[in-house]
Design a protein around this motif. Structure first.
Motif, PDB file in Angstrom:
ATOM      1  N   PHE A   7       0.911  -1.163  -0.074  1.00  0.00           N
ATOM      2  CA  PHE A   7       0.009   0.004  -0.069  1.00  0.00           C
ATOM      3  C   PHE A   7       0.833   1.336  -0.106  1.00  0.00           C
ATOM      4  O   PHE A   7       0.239   2.262  -0.081  1.00  0.00           O
ATOM      5  CB  PHE A   7      -0.616  -0.043   1.145  1.00  0.00           C
ATOM      6  N   ARG A   8       1.932   1.076   0.037  1.00  0.00           N
ATOM      7  CA  ARG A   8       2.931   2.441  -0.072  1.00  0.00           C
ATOM      8  C   ARG A   8       2.821   3.038  -1.669  1.00  0.00           C
ATOM      9  O   ARG A   8       3.140   4.117  -1.783  1.00  0.00           O
ATOM     10  CB  ARG A   8       4.572   2.001   0.131  1.00  0.00           C
ATOM     11  N   ARG A   9       2.543   1.860  -2.622  1.00  0.00           N
ATOM     12  CA  ARG A   9       2.520   2.575  -3.924  1.00  0.00           C
ATOM     13  C   ARG A   9       0.902   3.107  -4.373  1.00  0.00           C
ATOM     14  O   ARG A   9      -0.048   2.695  -3.931  1.00  0.00           O
ATOM     15  CB  ARG A   9       2.815   1.265  -4.909  1.00  0.00           C
ATOM     16  N   PRO A  10       1.032   4.440  -4.916  1.00  0.00           N
ATOM     17  CA  PRO A  10      -0.061   5.061  -5.221  1.00  0.00           C
ATOM     18  C   PRO A  10      -1.017   4.429  -6.066  1.00  0.00           C
ATOM     19  O   PRO A  10      -2.183   4.125  -5.859  1.00  0.00           O
ATOM     20  CB  PRO A  10       0.432   6.217  -5.783  1.00  0.00           C
ATOM     21  N   GLN A  11      -0.494   3.325  -7.067  1.00  0.00           N
ATOM     22  CA  GLN A  11      -1.070   2.712  -7.968  1.00  0.00           C
ATOM     23  C   GLN A  11      -1.959   1.730  -7.211  1.00  0.00           C
ATOM     24  O   GLN A  11      -3.312   1.237  -7.498  1.00  0.00           O
ATOM     25  CB  GLN A  11      -0.462   2.133  -9.119  1.00  0.00           C
ATOM     26  N   VAL A  12      -1.470   0.956  -6.399  1.00  0.00           N
ATOM     27  CA  VAL A  12      -2.025   0.095  -5.306  1.00  0.00           C
ATOM     28  C   VAL A  12      -3.112   0.733  -4.603  1.00  0.00           C
ATOM     29  O   VAL A  12      -4.390   0.262  -4.388  1.00  0.00           O
ATOM     30  CB  VAL A  12      -1.120  -0.934  -4.610  1.00  0.00           C
ATOM     31  N   ARG A  13      -2.962   1.808  -3.671  1.00  0.00           N
ATOM     32  CA  ARG A  13      -3.860   2.596  -2.973  1.00  0.00           C
ATOM     33  C   ARG A  13      -5.096   3.076  -4.041  1.00  0.00           C
ATOM     34  O   ARG A  13      -6.191   2.892  -3.442  1.00  0.00           O
ATOM     35  CB  ARG A  13      -3.247   3.793  -2.573  1.00  0.00           C
ATOM     36  N   TYR A  48      -5.989   1.649  -6.921  1.00  0.00           N
ATOM     37  CA  TYR A  48      -6.791   0.395  -7.202  1.00  0.00           C
ATOM     38  C   TYR A  48      -7.949  -0.035  -5.850  1.00  0.00           C
ATOM     39  O   TYR A  48      -8.948  -0.335  -6.503  1.00  0.00           O
ATOM     40  CB  TYR A  48      -5.829  -0.859  -7.240  1.00  0.00           C
ATOM     41  N   TYR A  49      -7.624  -0.063  -4.953  1.00  0.00           N
ATOM     42  CA  TYR A  49      -8.855  -0.419  -3.746  1.00  0.00           C
ATOM     43  C   TYR A  49      -9.605   0.860  -3.374  1.00  0.00           C
ATOM     44  O   TYR A  49     -10.674   0.466  -3.051  1.00  0.00           O
ATOM     45  CB  TYR A  49      -7.465  -0.896  -2.551  1.00  0.00           C
ATOM     46  N   ALA A  50      -9.142   1.939  -3.602  1.00  0.00           N
ATOM     47  CA  ALA A  50     -10.023   3.163  -3.260  1.00  0.00           C
ATOM     48  C   ALA A  50     -11.014   3.247  -4.505  1.00  0.00           C
ATOM     49  O   ALA A  50     -12.136   3.328  -3.807  1.00  0.00           O
ATOM     50  CB  ALA A  50      -9.132   4.432  -3.261  1.00  0.00           C
ATOM     51  N   GLU A  51     -10.690   2.877  -5.402  1.00  0.00           N
ATOM     52  CA  GLU A  51     -11.579   2.926  -6.409  1.00  0.00           C
ATOM     53  C   GLU A  51     -12.470   1.699  -6.548  1.00  0.00           C
ATOM     54  O   GLU A  51     -13.544   1.800  -6.673  1.00  0.00           O
ATOM     55  CB  GLU A  51     -11.014   3.020  -7.760  1.00  0.00           C
ATOM     56  N   ASN A  52     -12.145   0.781  -6.017  1.00  0.00           N
ATOM     57  CA  ASN A  52     -13.055  -0.463  -5.853  1.00  0.00           C
ATOM     58  C   ASN A  52     -14.183  -0.423  -4.795  1.00  0.00           C
ATOM     59  O   ASN A  52     -15.251  -0.567  -5.118  1.00  0.00           O
ATOM     60  CB  ASN A  52     -12.023  -1.759  -5.284  1.00  0.00           C
ATOM     61  N   ALA A  53     -13.659   0.522  -3.731  1.00  0.00           N
ATOM     62  CA  ALA A  53     -14.719   0.851  -2.589  1.00  0.00           C
ATOM     63  C   ALA A  53     -15.740   1.848  -2.975  1.00  0.00           C
ATOM     64  O   ALA A  53     -17.064   1.591  -3.003  1.00  0.00           O
ATOM     65  CB  ALA A  53     -13.851   1.327  -1.556  1.00  0.00           C
ATOM     66  N   LEU A  54     -15.198   2.743  -3.822  1.00  0.00           N
ATOM     67  CA  LEU A  54     -16.322   3.711  -4.298  1.00  0.00           C
ATOM     68  C   LEU A  54     -17.118   2.917  -5.575  1.00  0.00           C
ATOM     69  O   LEU A  54     -18.442   3.357  -5.894  1.00  0.00           O
ATOM     70  CB  LEU A  54     -15.643   4.891  -5.245  1.00  0.00           C
ATOM     71  N   TYR A  55     -16.438   2.191  -6.275  1.00  0.00           N
ATOM     72  CA  TYR A  55     -17.054   1.524  -7.278  1.00  0.00           C
ATOM     73  C   TYR A  55     -18.414   0.411  -6.981  1.00  0.00           C
ATOM     74  O   TYR A  55     -19.617   0.599  -7.385  1.00  0.00           O
ATOM     75  CB  TYR A  55     -16.197   0.556  -8.010  1.00  0.00           C
ATOM     76  N   TRP A  56     -18.290  -0.254  -5.762  1.00  0.00           N
ATOM     77  CA  TRP A  56     -19.479  -0.939  -5.111  1.00  0.00           C
ATOM     78  C   TRP A  56     -20.506   0.192  -4.803  1.00  0.00           C
ATOM     79  O   TRP A  56     -21.641  -0.119  -4.884  1.00  0.00           O
ATOM     80  CB  TRP A  56     -18.790  -1.934  -4.067  1.00  0.00           C
ATOM     81  N   LEU A  57     -20.091   1.176  -4.112  1.00  0.00           N
ATOM     82  CA  LEU A  57     -21.040   1.851  -3.723  1.00  0.00           C
ATOM     83  C   LEU A  57     -21.595   2.897  -4.562  1.00  0.00           C
ATOM     84  O   LEU A  57     -22.943   3.292  -4.379  1.00  0.00           O
ATOM     85  CB  LEU A  57     -20.305   3.055  -2.654  1.00  0.00           C
ATOM     86  N   THR A  58     -21.113   3.155  -5.818  1.00  0.00           N
ATOM     87  CA  THR A  58     -21.764   3.995  -6.967  1.00  0.00           C
ATOM     88  C   THR A  58     -22.500   3.025  -8.051  1.00  0.00           C
ATOM     89  O   THR A  58     -23.460   3.265  -8.283  1.00  0.00           O
ATOM     90  CB  THR A  58     -21.004   4.870  -7.388  1.00  0.00           C
ATOM     91  N   GLU A  59     -21.911   1.937  -8.243  1.00  0.00           N
ATOM     92  CA  GLU A  59     -22.397   1.289  -9.536  1.00  0.00           C
ATOM     93  C   GLU A  59     -23.229   0.345  -9.112  1.00  0.00           C
ATOM     94  O   GLU A  59     -24.129   0.059  -9.793  1.00  0.00           O
ATOM     95  CB  GLU A  59     -21.172   0.347 -10.087  1.00  0.00           C
ATOM     96  N   TYR A  60     -23.432  -0.184  -8.105  1.00  0.00           N
ATOM     97  CA  TYR A  60     -24.273  -0.975  -7.483  1.00  0.00           C
ATOM     98  C   TYR A  60     -25.078  -0.471  -6.244  1.00  0.00           C
ATOM     99  O   TYR A  60     -26.061  -1.050  -5.881  1.00  0.00           O
ATOM    100  CB  TYR A  60     -23.526  -2.458  -7.071  1.00  0.00           C
ATOM    101  N   TRP A  73      -3.651   4.724   4.623  1.00  0.00           N
ATOM    102  CA  TRP A  73      -4.378   4.381   3.583  1.00  0.00           C
ATOM    103  C   TRP A  73      -5.956   4.139   3.978  1.00  0.00           C
ATOM    104  O   TRP A  73      -6.762   4.772   3.111  1.00  0.00           O
ATOM    105  CB  TRP A  73      -3.881   3.131   2.704  1.00  0.00           C
ATOM    106  N   LEU A  74      -6.113   3.485   5.077  1.00  0.00           N
ATOM    107  CA  LEU A  74      -7.736   3.405   5.480  1.00  0.00           C
ATOM    108  C   LEU A  74      -8.221   4.647   5.538  1.00  0.00           C
ATOM    109  O   LEU A  74      -9.131   4.834   4.898  1.00  0.00           O
ATOM    110  CB  LEU A  74      -7.470   2.699   6.807  1.00  0.00           C
ATOM    111  N   GLU A  75      -7.624   5.593   6.210  1.00  0.00           N
ATOM    112  CA  GLU A  75      -8.184   6.969   6.147  1.00  0.00           C
ATOM    113  C   GLU A  75      -8.250   7.744   5.109  1.00  0.00           C
ATOM    114  O   GLU A  75      -9.294   8.624   4.771  1.00  0.00           O
ATOM    115  CB  GLU A  75      -7.355   7.838   7.367  1.00  0.00           C
TER     116      GLU A  75
END
Length: 598
Positions: A234-240, A242-254, A272-274
């Motif tokens: 989670f030190r890598r911005p691309q990984v951060r 990837y998962y932040a988008e995933n959280a938003l994806y479930w909340l918006t797409e579905y 990262w959690l915060e």
């Protein structure tokens, strides 16, 4: 080369654009020979290299188009941000239409406040898939359930799984239904006033179907290990992202109403959690109630003050389970000393472990001071998928306890405290069907490794020290292990259904409206298995709950209460209110009293 635009629309995966094209974007920093897009039936298309290891191409294609990424001469892989798989985790990914194209019947839904939450955790497959869950919604809503929580549905190998071995976090598994069936389920729930939560796994990938090491080994860090292998970096911005988008994806797409983040103690980056919570809350529609819940064995307080509504209260479960069953092996060994004091602390302060050493962890300290958090920052449960399914034989409390009065008393305590209750599928029916650990690995070597690992895990427990007794532990890969775990295959106990309905309606009527501003006043030990806990609710009234889970050596000084100015909200045994007034609390009884403000 240019860097990808970290827009809310997404840096990862196949995203439909406003001009009708689909933008395919893959992070492949270790792909030595570049990356090509392979659309079924067409020649491979070289993708242009961007900065920071990304590859991208825009292509006009319709929803339903199947595709893969060629990342090496002999390897074409599914999209790690696939929104849908053609079949299973090793197969083609599929371009999907955005959620905005779905004809939502309740677009006005904005969710419910967190204080109104009564969670019902369920496994989508055992409940009959998305359509089966939808059919159960009216009876759950009538009982007083305000939110269902799906165990992980991200694509996993095979058709039977708890979901925690998923490898494609964006793709809902087709074992439970099609994407629009999932949307229909959520839409139907909203029409009934029921929220829908999703359990998501951001701490590891499963052992079958994860190709990231072949082209994005930088996704992991070898200097830090987890129970599942190398930690996600989670030190890598691309990984951060990837998962932040995933959280938003479930909340918006579905249009899920909330997420439960699994085992975040394995994510060694609280920052990262915060950051993710802030990202989500800054990008959902204004006015929506969106809830974020953690599972965190470290008992950290900071995330609960920065974007997260609550944490699963494992401490409360563990001390309650010890008090109810007497079990003291495994992590229950941390709760055998002064368990009534532990329960008193869990009810009024949340965590039992707030910095003291843990015997189970070899003396390592665990936890932070949690007494200033509101009671609604904790999710209280008697059972859940872990605490039931991680038992060798999947035993439910109903089979472990001989005295039904004690279980009824514990249920009343759980559902009437100001903490947020979680009910595990089948509890509300009085089910005694086990909930077992099940998988569906086609790879015979992996299936055997899981079978042996499962049995080896329990060899340190006295009941399974003998190889012959360990052989009784069900094979996770046997289809019967899955079918034997269905709590809906037997009729519901109507008396248990009535108890849950009564308690949840009482909670909604007398407690929930006054939870804003509620604070614990303290708790006192009444005996070996008995406590009284008190809270001042937001309207100034005082809620007192007396619970005796089996002890008889009670302290009369705390039982001599004047009932004249209090309302008896609930007594789990008829006549117990009179017994309390006389200085006695019946074995296996919970009383809830409400004293209105002066």
């Amino acid at each position: 080369m240019t860097s990808p635009d970290p827009a809310v629309s997404g840096c990862h995966g196949a995203i439909r654009q406003a001009d009708g094209q689909t933008r395919f974007r893959l992070w492949a920093p270790n792909a030595r020979n570049g990356v090509s897009l392979e659309i079924a039936g067409a020649e491979p298309l070289p993708m242009r290299a961007l900065a920071d290891g990304f590859y991208e191409i825009d292509k006009r294609c319709e929803p339903g188009t199947r595709y893969r990424y060629r990342v090496g001469p002999d390897l074409a892989v599914p999209d790690p941000a696939s929104r849908l798989q053609a079949h299973d985790v090793h197969d083609d990914s599929v371009v999907v239409a955005p959620g905005a194209d779905y004809a939502w019947r309740h677009p006005e839904w904005r969710g419910r406040p967190w204080k109104e939450t009564v969670l019902y955790e369920l496994h989508a497959g055992l409940a009959g898939g998305y359509a089966g869950i939808e059919a159960r919604l009216p009876e759950l809503a009538a009982m007083g359930i305000t939110a269902i929580e799906l165990m992980p549905i991200a694509d996993f190998p095979g058709s039977r799984s708890w979901g925690y071995d998923g490898v494609l976090p964006y793709a809902p598994d087709r074992a439970y239904g099609e994407p629009d069936e999932l949307r229909h389920l959520i839409d139907t729930a909203h029409g009934l006033g029921v929220m829908v939560f999703l359990d998501v796994v951001y701490n590891h990938f499963g052992p079958d179907g994860n190709y990231l090491n072949a082209y994005a080994a930088d996704f992991f860090r070898e200097d830090l290990q987890t129970p599942w292998g190398a930690a996600i970096d989670f030190r890598r911005p691309q990984v951060r992202q990837y998962y932040a988008e995933n959280a938003l994806y479930w909340l918006t797409e579905y249009r899920f109403d909330g997420l439960r983040l699994d085992a975040v103690h394995a994510i060694k980056d609280v920052g990262w959690l915060e950051e993710m919570a802030a990202f989500v809350r800054g990008n959902v529609e204004p006015g929506r109630h969106v809830h974020l819940v953690l599972e965190n064995e470290e008992n950290q307080v900071h995330p609960l003050q920065h974007g997260y509504d609550a944490q699963w209260n494992d401490d409360a479960h563990n001390v309650l389970h010890h008090l109810l069953t007497g079990e003291s092996e495994g992590y229950y060994e941390d709760y055998v000393e002064q368990p009534a004091q532990g329960l008193a602390r869990a009810l009024t302060e949340g965590f039992v472990y707030q910095g003291q050493p843990s015997r189970h962890r070899g003396g390592e300290t665990r936890g932070e001071r949690s007494h200033l958090l509101p009671p609604t920052a904790f999710v209280l449960f008697l059972q859940n998928h872990d605490q039931t399914g991680n038992r060798a034989l999947g035993d439910r409390l109903g089979t472990l306890l001989q005295d039904a009065r004690v279980l009824k008393a514990a249920t009343a305590l759980q559902l009437l405290t100001p903490q947020i209750p979680l009910i595990f599928m089948g509890e509300e029916r009085g089910s005694k069907t086990p909930f077992l650990y099940f998988t569906d690995h086609a790879n015979a070597d992996l299936a055997q490794a899981v079978r042996e690992g499962r049995r080896k895990e329990f060899q340190r427990f006295r009941a399974f020290a003998n190889p012959a007794t360990r052989a009784r532990i069900p094979d996770p890969n046997d289809p019967a292990t899955y079918t034997d775990s269905n709590p809906y295959d037997t009729p519901a106990d109507t008396d248990v259904v009535a108890i849950y309905t009564e308690l949840l309606n009482l909670r909604a009527r007398a407690i929930v409206p006054h939870l804003d501003g509620a604070k614990a006043l303290g708790a006192h030990v009444l005996g070996m298995r008995a406590v009284v806990a008190q809270w001042r609710l937001g309207d100034g009234s005082v809620l007192s709950i007396y619970t005796n889970l089996g002890g008889v050596d009670l302290r009369p000084d705390w039982l001599q209460v004047d009932l004249a100015d209090q309302t008896l909200l609930y007594e789990s045994e008829s006549g117990a209110g009179t017994a309390l007034y006389e200085g006695l609390l019946w074995r296996g009884c919970t009383l809830a009293l409400l004293q209105t403000s002066a």
